[in-house]
Scaffold this motif. Structure first.
Motif, PDB file in Angstrom:
ATOM      1  N   ARG A  34     -60.782  89.208 -52.494  1.00  0.00           N
ATOM      2  CA  ARG A  34     -59.422  89.338 -51.970  1.00  0.00           C
ATOM      3  C   ARG A  34     -59.395  89.710 -50.493  1.00  0.00           C
ATOM      4  O   ARG A  34     -58.335  90.044 -49.975  1.00  0.00           O
ATOM      5  CB  ARG A  34     -58.682  90.415 -52.756  1.00  0.00           C
ATOM      6  CG  ARG A  34     -58.476  90.068 -54.191  1.00  0.00           C
ATOM      7  CD  ARG A  34     -57.742  91.185 -54.882  1.00  0.00           C
ATOM      8  NE  ARG A  34     -57.545  90.872 -56.286  1.00  0.00           N
ATOM      9  CZ  ARG A  34     -57.442  91.789 -57.219  1.00  0.00           C
ATOM     10  NH1 ARG A  34     -57.513  93.056 -56.917  1.00  0.00           N
ATOM     11  NH2 ARG A  34     -57.262  91.424 -58.464  1.00  0.00           N
ATOM     12  N   PHE A  36     -59.540  88.146 -47.560  1.00  0.00           N
ATOM     13  CA  PHE A  36     -58.626  87.456 -46.651  1.00  0.00           C
ATOM     14  C   PHE A  36     -57.172  87.701 -47.039  1.00  0.00           C
ATOM     15  O   PHE A  36     -56.302  87.787 -46.170  1.00  0.00           O
ATOM     16  CB  PHE A  36     -58.934  85.961 -46.597  1.00  0.00           C
ATOM     17  CG  PHE A  36     -58.561  85.356 -45.277  1.00  0.00           C
ATOM     18  CD1 PHE A  36     -59.442  85.401 -44.216  1.00  0.00           C
ATOM     19  CD2 PHE A  36     -57.326  84.782 -45.091  1.00  0.00           C
ATOM     20  CE1 PHE A  36     -59.096  84.879 -42.977  1.00  0.00           C
ATOM     21  CE2 PHE A  36     -56.962  84.248 -43.866  1.00  0.00           C
ATOM     22  CZ  PHE A  36     -57.847  84.292 -42.809  1.00  0.00           C
ATOM     23  N   SER A  37     -56.895  87.845 -48.312  1.00  0.00           N
ATOM     24  CA  SER A  37     -55.522  88.115 -48.743  1.00  0.00           C
ATOM     25  C   SER A  37     -55.056  89.509 -48.357  1.00  0.00           C
ATOM     26  O   SER A  37     -53.875  89.799 -48.418  1.00  0.00           O
ATOM     27  CB  SER A  37     -55.398  87.923 -50.254  1.00  0.00           C
ATOM     28  OG  SER A  37     -55.611  86.584 -50.591  1.00  0.00           O
ATOM     29  N   THR A  66     -58.433  82.557 -50.485  1.00  0.00           N
ATOM     30  CA  THR A  66     -57.267  83.416 -50.377  1.00  0.00           C
ATOM     31  C   THR A  66     -56.265  82.966 -51.427  1.00  0.00           C
ATOM     32  O   THR A  66     -56.437  81.921 -52.051  1.00  0.00           O
ATOM     33  CB  THR A  66     -56.665  83.372 -48.952  1.00  0.00           C
ATOM     34  OG1 THR A  66     -55.606  84.329 -48.860  1.00  0.00           O
ATOM     35  CG2 THR A  66     -56.150  81.995 -48.597  1.00  0.00           C
ATOM     36  N   TYR A 133     -51.648  82.760 -48.180  1.00  0.00           N
ATOM     37  CA  TYR A 133     -51.729  81.817 -47.058  1.00  0.00           C
ATOM     38  C   TYR A 133     -51.801  80.397 -47.597  1.00  0.00           C
ATOM     39  O   TYR A 133     -52.515  80.136 -48.557  1.00  0.00           O
ATOM     40  CB  TYR A 133     -52.984  82.080 -46.216  1.00  0.00           C
ATOM     41  CG  TYR A 133     -52.934  83.362 -45.434  1.00  0.00           C
ATOM     42  CD1 TYR A 133     -52.411  83.379 -44.146  1.00  0.00           C
ATOM     43  CD2 TYR A 133     -53.413  84.539 -45.973  1.00  0.00           C
ATOM     44  CE1 TYR A 133     -52.368  84.556 -43.412  1.00  0.00           C
ATOM     45  CE2 TYR A 133     -53.364  85.720 -45.253  1.00  0.00           C
ATOM     46  CZ  TYR A 133     -52.842  85.719 -43.974  1.00  0.00           C
ATOM     47  OH  TYR A 133     -52.792  86.888 -43.263  1.00  0.00           O
ATOM     48  N   THR A 159     -55.554  80.419 -56.134  1.00  0.00           N
ATOM     49  CA  THR A 159     -56.397  80.580 -54.963  1.00  0.00           C
ATOM     50  C   THR A 159     -56.617  79.246 -54.274  1.00  0.00           C
ATOM     51  O   THR A 159     -56.491  78.189 -54.891  1.00  0.00           O
ATOM     52  CB  THR A 159     -57.774  81.186 -55.332  1.00  0.00           C
ATOM     53  OG1 THR A 159     -58.354  80.400 -56.360  1.00  0.00           O
ATOM     54  CG2 THR A 159     -57.631  82.620 -55.783  1.00  0.00           C
TER      55      THR A 159
END
Length: 167
Positions: A34, A36-37, A66, A133, A159
């Motif tokens: 997780r 990048f999230s 992400t 994203y 994802t």
């Protein structure tokens, strides 16, 4: 930053949003889970990709996943279950969307893990902020010297996987 290096692998222990420019010239970078999230602003995501790019040699790749912003609310607000021969895991989630346009939200997850052999169970919970994203978001925030060469959005979860090459 703290550096650890051997003949095959170099690790940089630092906040990924503020990676120093090093002399590693890495052959690749993998950002798992997780991470990048957890970039809750475009600035954090841009700083992350800039820092990674500075530490990659030309032609090297960065791969990360992400959550997809468009699917995040739908996927996280329903009950999901997974099981194998011995265990069953049930997750109930709720979201508090802070900003629908950017995908910024708070998620609460409650897990119940059942042991099929013993009949026992264990509960766990977690609450955290995250941001989803889409490809258009990454296109907008990525540095010019990283090209998106592959995107894998077609999986069963919300994802999306990116493979970017330093040019």
């Amino acid at each position: 930053a703290n550096y650890r290096t051997n003949d095959n692998v170099s690790l940089v222990l630092a906040d990924i949003r503020m990676l120093p420019c090093s002399k590693i010239n890495a052959d690749g970078c993998l950002i798992l889970g997780r991470v990048f999230s957890k970039m809750l602003s475009d600035k954090d995501a841009r700083n992350t990709l800039d820092g990674v790019s500075r530490n990659l040699s030309s032609g090297s790749n960065v791969v990360f996943n992400t959550f997809r912003r468009d699917d995040l609310v739908d996927n996280m607000t329903k009950e999901q279950a997974w099981e194998n021969n011995n265990f069953k895991v049930v997750r109930e989630s709720s979201t508090d969307v802070k900003d629908r346009d950017t995908g910024y939200m708070n998620i609460s997850m409650n897990y119940e893990i059942y042991n099929k052999d013993t009949g026992g169970s264990v509960s766990a919970s977690e609450t955290f902020d995250l941001k989803g994203y889409n490809r258009s978001d990454i296109d907008r925030i990525k540095p010019d010297n990283l090209d998106i060469i592959d995107v894998e959005p077609n999986n069963k979860r919300s994802t999306i996987f990116f493979n970017m090459k330093k040019v």
